[in-house]
Design an enzyme around this catalytic site. Structure first.
Site, short mmCIF file in Angstrom:
data_model
loop_
_atom_site.label_atom_id
_atom_site.label_comp_id
_atom_site.label_asym_id
_atom_site.label_seq_id
_atom_site.Cartn_x
_atom_site.Cartn_y
_atom_site.Cartn_z
N GLY A 143 0.82 -1.20 0.00
CA GLY A 143 0.00 0.00 0.00
C GLY A 143 0.85 1.26 0.00
O GLY A 143 1.92 1.30 -0.62
N CYS A 144 0.40 2.26 0.70
CA CYS A 144 1.09 3.55 0.77
C CYS A 144 2.52 3.39 1.27
O CYS A 144 2.74 2.90 2.37
CB CYS A 144 0.32 4.47 1.70
SG CYS A 144 1.23 5.92 2.25
#
Length: 228
Positions: free
Chosen positions: A61-62
């Site tokens: 993800g991020c």
């Protein structure tokens, strides 16, 4: 602390998952859009063991969140945010976010195998995100946010597949693990403003609302993995 609270491949910490990421919080300040971007490209065939340690390339993800958490893990020497797995050379952040380049946001992690093994690093990796959501982590949606392990050699591939199989068999998640396991091909260092984001921008909303709570929870639940 109960046995289920400890970091383990079969019982990942359920409340470490990033579910609050938003695109508006992640937008960089306007003045940073003009910053010069440095690139480091590494090609298939390079050994995962450098003079400074072994290399792992992981996407969960991020990368602001992933970077902040791996930076406090004992045995990790460096964490560099960037883009891997795509078909376009030298992609920009905007291009990657469009989903058209095929890249994933990743962190390239250099670690000392005498202090933490690749298997232990993967154990941490499973704690940082929900590996059952395809091309999504929380509010961040797109192939660039996919759960992915880019292995650098046969040993890393074998361990990654073993961990994924054990995690699925554990029954910890209601859905199957969809983490991609692919050979490492390239890595492009992200723009300067992405690096050490949490450390350099503690007052930004994303740092305060998303990253800081995750860091604090990780320190409590997986304190045996946190550097002194």
């Amino acid at each position: 602390m109960s046995a289920g609270d400890h970091c383990a491949v079969k019982l990942p910490c359920p409340f470490i998952v990033c579910t609050r990421c938003t695109h508006s919080l992640r937008k960089p300040p306007p003045e940073e859009d003009t910053m010069v971007k440095e690139r480091i490209e590494q090609r298939t065939g390079e050994t995962a063991l450098s003079d400074n340690g072994e290399t792992a390339t992981l996407g969960a993800g991020c990368f602001w969140c992933v970077e902040a958490l791996f930076q406090i893990v004992e045995g990790v020497q460096s964490v560099v945010s960037g883009y891997s797995g795509g078909h376009v050379d030298n992609p920009t952040y905007e291009e990657v976010c469009s989903g058209s380049t095929g890249h994933a946001e990743v962190c390239q992690i250099t670690f000392d195998p005498r202090k933490i093994s690749y298997g232990e690093l993967l154990t941490v990796f499973w704690q940082l995100h929900d590996p059952t959501t395809l091309n999504r982590q929380g509010a961040d949606v797109g192939t660039q946010y996919r759960s992915v392990i880019f292995y650098h050699n046969a040993d890393q591939k074998k361990l990654a597949e073993k961990h994924k199989k054990e995690l699925d068999a554990s029954g910890r998640w209601n859905q199957p693990v969809v983490t991609e396991i692919s050979p490492y091909k390239n890595f492009y260092r992200a723009e300067d403003y992405h690096h050490n984001y949490y450390t350099l921008n503690p007052g930004q909303p994303y740092s305060a609302l998303v990253i800081q709570p995750k860091v604090e929870k990780f320190k409590k639940v997986c304190k045996d993995k946190v550097r002194a």
